[in-house]
Design a protein around this motif. Sequence first.
Motif, PDB file in Angstrom:
ATOM      1  N   UNK A  18       0.817  -1.032   0.060  1.00  0.00           N
ATOM      2  CA  UNK A  18       0.064   0.028   0.093  1.00  0.00           C
ATOM      3  C   UNK A  18       0.973   1.031  -0.103  1.00  0.00           C
ATOM      4  N   UNK A  19       0.895   2.006  -0.991  1.00  0.00           N
ATOM      5  CA  UNK A  19       1.721   3.332  -1.170  1.00  0.00           C
ATOM      6  C   UNK A  19       1.313   4.326  -0.169  1.00  0.00           C
ATOM      7  N   UNK A  20       2.044   4.745   0.744  1.00  0.00           N
ATOM      8  CA  UNK A  20       1.816   6.057   1.664  1.00  0.00           C
ATOM      9  C   UNK A  20       1.409   7.082   1.085  1.00  0.00           C
ATOM     10  N   UNK A  21       1.990   7.386   0.071  1.00  0.00           N
ATOM     11  CA  UNK A  21       1.870   8.746  -0.587  1.00  0.00           C
ATOM     12  C   UNK A  21       0.737   8.910  -1.411  1.00  0.00           C
ATOM     13  N   UNK A  22      -0.216   7.916  -2.082  1.00  0.00           N
ATOM     14  CA  UNK A  22      -1.211   8.158  -2.687  1.00  0.00           C
ATOM     15  C   UNK A  22      -2.472   7.079  -2.341  1.00  0.00           C
ATOM     16  N   UNK A  23      -1.911   6.266  -1.409  1.00  0.00           N
ATOM     17  CA  UNK A  23      -2.901   5.450  -0.745  1.00  0.00           C
ATOM     18  C   UNK A  23      -3.467   4.226  -1.823  1.00  0.00           C
ATOM     19  N   UNK A  48       0.596   0.984 -10.699  1.00  0.00           N
ATOM     20  CA  UNK A  48      -0.540   1.401  -9.850  1.00  0.00           C
ATOM     21  C   UNK A  48      -0.402   2.427  -8.957  1.00  0.00           C
ATOM     22  N   UNK A  49       1.019   3.011  -8.764  1.00  0.00           N
ATOM     23  CA  UNK A  49       1.240   4.294  -8.075  1.00  0.00           C
ATOM     24  C   UNK A  49       0.913   5.516  -8.781  1.00  0.00           C
ATOM     25  N   UNK A  50       0.254   6.310  -8.093  1.00  0.00           N
ATOM     26  CA  UNK A  50      -0.341   7.606  -8.538  1.00  0.00           C
ATOM     27  C   UNK A  50       0.386   8.831  -8.166  1.00  0.00           C
ATOM     28  N   UNK A  51       1.488   8.595  -7.379  1.00  0.00           N
ATOM     29  CA  UNK A  51       2.467   9.721  -6.607  1.00  0.00           C
ATOM     30  C   UNK A  51       2.654  11.087  -7.657  1.00  0.00           C
ATOM     31  N   UNK A  52       3.312  10.348  -8.830  1.00  0.00           N
ATOM     32  CA  UNK A  52       3.701  11.347  -9.771  1.00  0.00           C
ATOM     33  C   UNK A  52       2.579  12.410 -10.344  1.00  0.00           C
ATOM     34  N   UNK A  53       1.514  11.379 -10.696  1.00  0.00           N
ATOM     35  CA  UNK A  53       0.395  12.363 -11.066  1.00  0.00           C
ATOM     36  C   UNK A  53      -0.183  13.236 -10.162  1.00  0.00           C
ATOM     37  N   UNK A  54      -0.368  12.783  -8.992  1.00  0.00           N
ATOM     38  CA  UNK A  54      -0.749  13.494  -7.791  1.00  0.00           C
ATOM     39  C   UNK A  54      -0.056  14.976  -7.534  1.00  0.00           C
ATOM     40  N   UNK A  55       1.371  14.681  -7.700  1.00  0.00           N
ATOM     41  CA  UNK A  55       2.417  15.839  -7.731  1.00  0.00           C
ATOM     42  C   UNK A  55       2.232  16.755  -8.674  1.00  0.00           C
ATOM     43  N   UNK A  56       2.229  16.176  -9.945  1.00  0.00           N
ATOM     44  CA  UNK A  56       1.961  17.146 -11.036  1.00  0.00           C
ATOM     45  C   UNK A  56       0.621  17.856 -11.187  1.00  0.00           C
ATOM     46  N   UNK A  57      -0.629  17.430 -10.420  1.00  0.00           N
ATOM     47  CA  UNK A  57      -1.799  17.840 -10.390  1.00  0.00           C
ATOM     48  C   UNK A  57      -1.575  19.194  -9.432  1.00  0.00           C
ATOM     49  N   UNK A  58      -0.748  18.499  -8.279  1.00  0.00           N
ATOM     50  CA  UNK A  58      -0.726  19.643  -7.172  1.00  0.00           C
ATOM     51  C   UNK A  58      -0.057  20.933  -7.565  1.00  0.00           C
ATOM     52  N   UNK A  59       1.241  20.609  -8.457  1.00  0.00           N
ATOM     53  CA  UNK A  59       1.868  21.612  -8.953  1.00  0.00           C
ATOM     54  C   UNK A  59       1.020  22.561  -9.911  1.00  0.00           C
ATOM     55  N   UNK A  60       0.183  21.996 -10.667  1.00  0.00           N
ATOM     56  CA  UNK A  60      -0.591  22.872 -11.493  1.00  0.00           C
ATOM     57  C   UNK A  60      -1.575  23.457 -10.997  1.00  0.00           C
ATOM     58  N   UNK A  61      -2.186  23.002  -9.736  1.00  0.00           N
ATOM     59  CA  UNK A  61      -2.957  23.665  -8.863  1.00  0.00           C
ATOM     60  C   UNK A  61      -2.442  24.793  -8.406  1.00  0.00           C
ATOM     61  N   UNK A  62      -1.227  24.748  -7.837  1.00  0.00           N
ATOM     62  CA  UNK A  62      -0.639  25.768  -7.130  1.00  0.00           C
ATOM     63  C   UNK A  62      -0.252  26.860  -8.061  1.00  0.00           C
ATOM     64  N   UNK A  63       0.108  26.654  -9.293  1.00  0.00           N
ATOM     65  CA  UNK A  63       0.369  27.691 -10.327  1.00  0.00           C
ATOM     66  C   UNK A  63      -0.937  28.412 -10.733  1.00  0.00           C
TER      67      UNK A  63
END
Length: 257
Positions: A18-23, A48-63
Motif C-alpha cells: 500500500x503506497x503511503x503517498x497516494x494510498x 498502480x502508484x499515482x504519486x507522480x500524477x498527484x504531484x503534477x496535479x498539485x503543482x498545476x493547482x498551485x500555479x
Amino acid sequence: MEQISLFKPKERLIITYECEGCGRTVQKKEMQITGGPNKGDWIEVNAGCKCEDLKLAEEAGQRRVQLRNEKMKQFFDYYSLMNDNLKSATLENYEPTSQELATAKQNITNYIQEFDGKKNLLLHGSYGTGKSHLSVAITKKVMEKKKECLFLSLPKLLTKIKETYNNKGVTEDELLAVIQRVDLLVLDDIGAEHHTEWANTKLFEILDDRSGKSTIYTTNLNSKELRAQINERNFSRMMENTEIITMNGRDYRRKEF
C-alpha cells in the motif's frame, strides 16, 4: 503487407504494498524490455502508484492559484483609485493612537475573519485617524481569501466617470460593471465630493448595483451631515446591513511640534 507483432513483456512480481503517498495498492515488478538497444534488459516499475500524477496535479493547482492571485492584484492596481501613500497600508502597520481606534482595529480584524461577502462597514470619524488606511488593509486581507476587491475614492471616481464621456477608452458602463462585479468595494471619502444632483444619482446607481454585496464606506461626516450631503435615499441605502465603526482621535499624520 508487413505485419507488426506486439509482444507482452515478460514480468516478475516482486512485492505488493500500500503506497503511503497516494494510498493505492501498488505492485512492484520487474519487466523485460522488448525492443530497442536495451532489448532483453530488466527494469523495475511500480504499477498502480499515482504519486507522480498527484504531484503534477498539485503543482498545476498551485500555479493556477498563483496566476489568479497575480491577476487579482493587477485588477486591483489597474482599477483602484487611491493616493500613493495608501498603497503600502496594511493591518499590521496601522498603529492606533487611542483606545477607541484600537477597538476599531479589532472590530475590523473580526470583519476580515468573518467576511461573508454580504456585510457592509461604515467607518466615520475625524480626519487622519486611519479610516482609509484600514480600508485598504481590509482589501489586501480579503484578496488573500481569493476575492476580487476594489478601492475607490468617491470624488476621484466621479471625476473618472465624467472623463469617460469624452474618452474613447473605457466607457461608463464598463466602469460601473467592474464596480458591480467585485466581491468587496471600498468607497472612500464619501461626502468630500461636490454636492450635485448628478453626483447623488451616480452614487445611487452604484449603491443599487451593489445591493447584497459587501461595501465599505468611509466619511469624515456625522450622520446628519452625511444625510444632508448625499440625500435621504442614498443614506438609507448605505445603512442597509451596515456596521458602523467610529474612529475619532488625534491626527496621526501630523507631526508634533
